[in-house]
Write a protein that holds these residues in place. Structure first.
Motif, mmCIF file in Angstrom:
data_model
loop_
_atom_site.group_PDB
_atom_site.id
_atom_site.type_symbol
_atom_site.label_atom_id
_atom_site.label_comp_id
_atom_site.label_asym_id
_atom_site.label_seq_id
_atom_site.Cartn_x
_atom_site.Cartn_y
_atom_site.Cartn_z
ATOM 1 N N ALA A 1 0.853 -1.186 0.000
ATOM 2 C CA ALA A 1 0.000 0.000 0.000
ATOM 3 C C ALA A 1 0.890 1.237 0.000
ATOM 4 O O ALA A 1 2.015 1.199 0.509
ATOM 5 C CB ALA A 1 -0.905 -0.003 1.231
ATOM 6 N N TRP A 2 0.342 2.323 -0.518
ATOM 7 C CA TRP A 2 1.164 3.533 -0.699
ATOM 8 C C TRP A 2 0.412 4.770 -0.246
ATOM 9 O O TRP A 2 -0.829 4.811 -0.300
ATOM 10 C CB TRP A 2 1.576 3.654 -2.163
ATOM 11 C CG TRP A 2 2.365 2.467 -2.589
ATOM 12 C CD1 TRP A 2 1.896 1.332 -3.171
ATOM 13 C CD2 TRP A 2 3.769 2.270 -2.395
ATOM 14 N NE1 TRP A 2 2.921 0.434 -3.349
ATOM 15 C CE2 TRP A 2 4.078 0.987 -2.886
ATOM 16 C CE3 TRP A 2 4.789 3.051 -1.844
ATOM 17 C CZ2 TRP A 2 5.364 0.480 -2.850
ATOM 18 C CZ3 TRP A 2 6.067 2.535 -1.812
ATOM 19 C CH2 TRP A 2 6.360 1.266 -2.307
ATOM 20 N N GLY A 3 1.172 5.743 0.172
ATOM 21 C CA GLY A 3 0.542 6.967 0.621
ATOM 22 C C GLY A 3 1.384 8.179 0.301
ATOM 23 O O GLY A 3 2.576 8.072 -0.017
ATOM 24 N N TRP A 4 0.727 9.320 0.385
ATOM 25 C CA TRP A 4 1.400 10.613 0.282
ATOM 26 C C TRP A 4 1.082 11.426 1.530
ATOM 27 O O TRP A 4 -0.075 11.462 1.972
ATOM 28 C CB TRP A 4 0.937 11.384 -0.947
ATOM 29 C CG TRP A 4 1.448 10.849 -2.243
ATOM 30 C CD1 TRP A 4 0.828 9.981 -3.088
ATOM 31 C CD2 TRP A 4 2.711 11.163 -2.864
ATOM 32 N NE1 TRP A 4 1.611 9.730 -4.181
ATOM 33 C CE2 TRP A 4 2.780 10.447 -4.068
ATOM 34 C CE3 TRP A 4 3.789 11.981 -2.510
ATOM 35 C CZ2 TRP A 4 3.873 10.521 -4.934
ATOM 36 C CZ3 TRP A 4 4.877 12.054 -3.364
ATOM 37 C CH2 TRP A 4 4.919 11.329 -4.557
ATOM 38 N N PHE A 5 2.112 12.051 2.057
ATOM 39 C CA PHE A 5 1.991 12.962 3.185
ATOM 40 C C PHE A 5 2.662 14.269 2.810
ATOM 41 O O PHE A 5 3.426 14.326 1.846
ATOM 42 C CB PHE A 5 2.670 12.372 4.427
ATOM 43 C CG PHE A 5 1.960 11.175 5.008
ATOM 44 C CD1 PHE A 5 2.087 9.926 4.419
ATOM 45 C CD2 PHE A 5 1.185 11.304 6.142
ATOM 46 C CE1 PHE A 5 1.436 8.817 4.942
ATOM 47 C CE2 PHE A 5 0.530 10.201 6.685
ATOM 48 C CZ PHE A 5 0.658 8.955 6.074
ATOM 49 N N ARG A 6 2.382 15.285 3.576
ATOM 50 C CA ARG A 6 3.067 16.548 3.355
ATOM 51 C C ARG A 6 3.366 17.214 4.688
ATOM 52 O O ARG A 6 2.716 16.948 5.699
ATOM 53 C CB ARG A 6 2.230 17.468 2.467
ATOM 54 C CG ARG A 6 0.956 17.987 3.112
ATOM 55 C CD ARG A 6 0.160 18.796 2.094
ATOM 56 N NE ARG A 6 -1.018 19.412 2.687
ATOM 57 C CZ ARG A 6 -1.925 20.089 1.991
ATOM 58 N NH1 ARG A 6 -1.792 20.229 0.674
ATOM 59 N NH2 ARG A 6 -2.952 20.627 2.604
#
Length: 125
Positions: A33-38
């Motif tokens: 699974a993959w995610g983006w954060f900032r």
């Protein structure tokens, strides 16, 4: 050792669009699974978007209706298409991955196993 390399950041004017890419190596990409954060200066890391191994996308409140997360298993790449950008979107964006194809809670950074170095997005008004 897993390596994640983000690209696509830069400077854009308010209302513009940017597409971020994250290429992963030394991982079993298709089952992860993959995610983006900032993270903006002086602020905590914020969840942006998540995609399961089954290609289901989930979004943080700031990303809903403007951002789209997608993945290309053949190229070991996860994308974040960002539209209607505003100055509040200025931040360093990080790609993250998890060997578990389905995470809960997916918005928690601690659930992810691998992180990229980040790519800067600056939106000017």
């Amino acid at each position: 050792q897993a390596q994640l390399l983000e690209s696509g950041g830069g400077s854009v004017q308010s209302g513009g669009s940017v597409r971020l890419s994250c290429v992963a190596s030394d991982v079993t990409f298709e089952t992860s699974a993959w995610g983006w954060f900032r993270q903006a200066p002086g602020k905590e890391r914020e969840f942006v978007a998540h995609i399961t191994k089954g290609n289901n996308g989930w979004y943080g409140d700031s990303a809903k209706d403007r951002f789209t997360i997608s993945r290309n298993n053949a190229e070991n790449t996860v994308y974040l298409q960002m539209n209607q950008l505003g100055p509040e979107d200025t931040a360093t964006y990080y790609c993250a991955g998890a060997s578990s194809g389905r995470l809960w809670p997916y918005w928690q950074p601690s659930k992810y196993d691998w992180w990229g170095q980040g790519t800067q997005v600056t939106v000017s008004s």
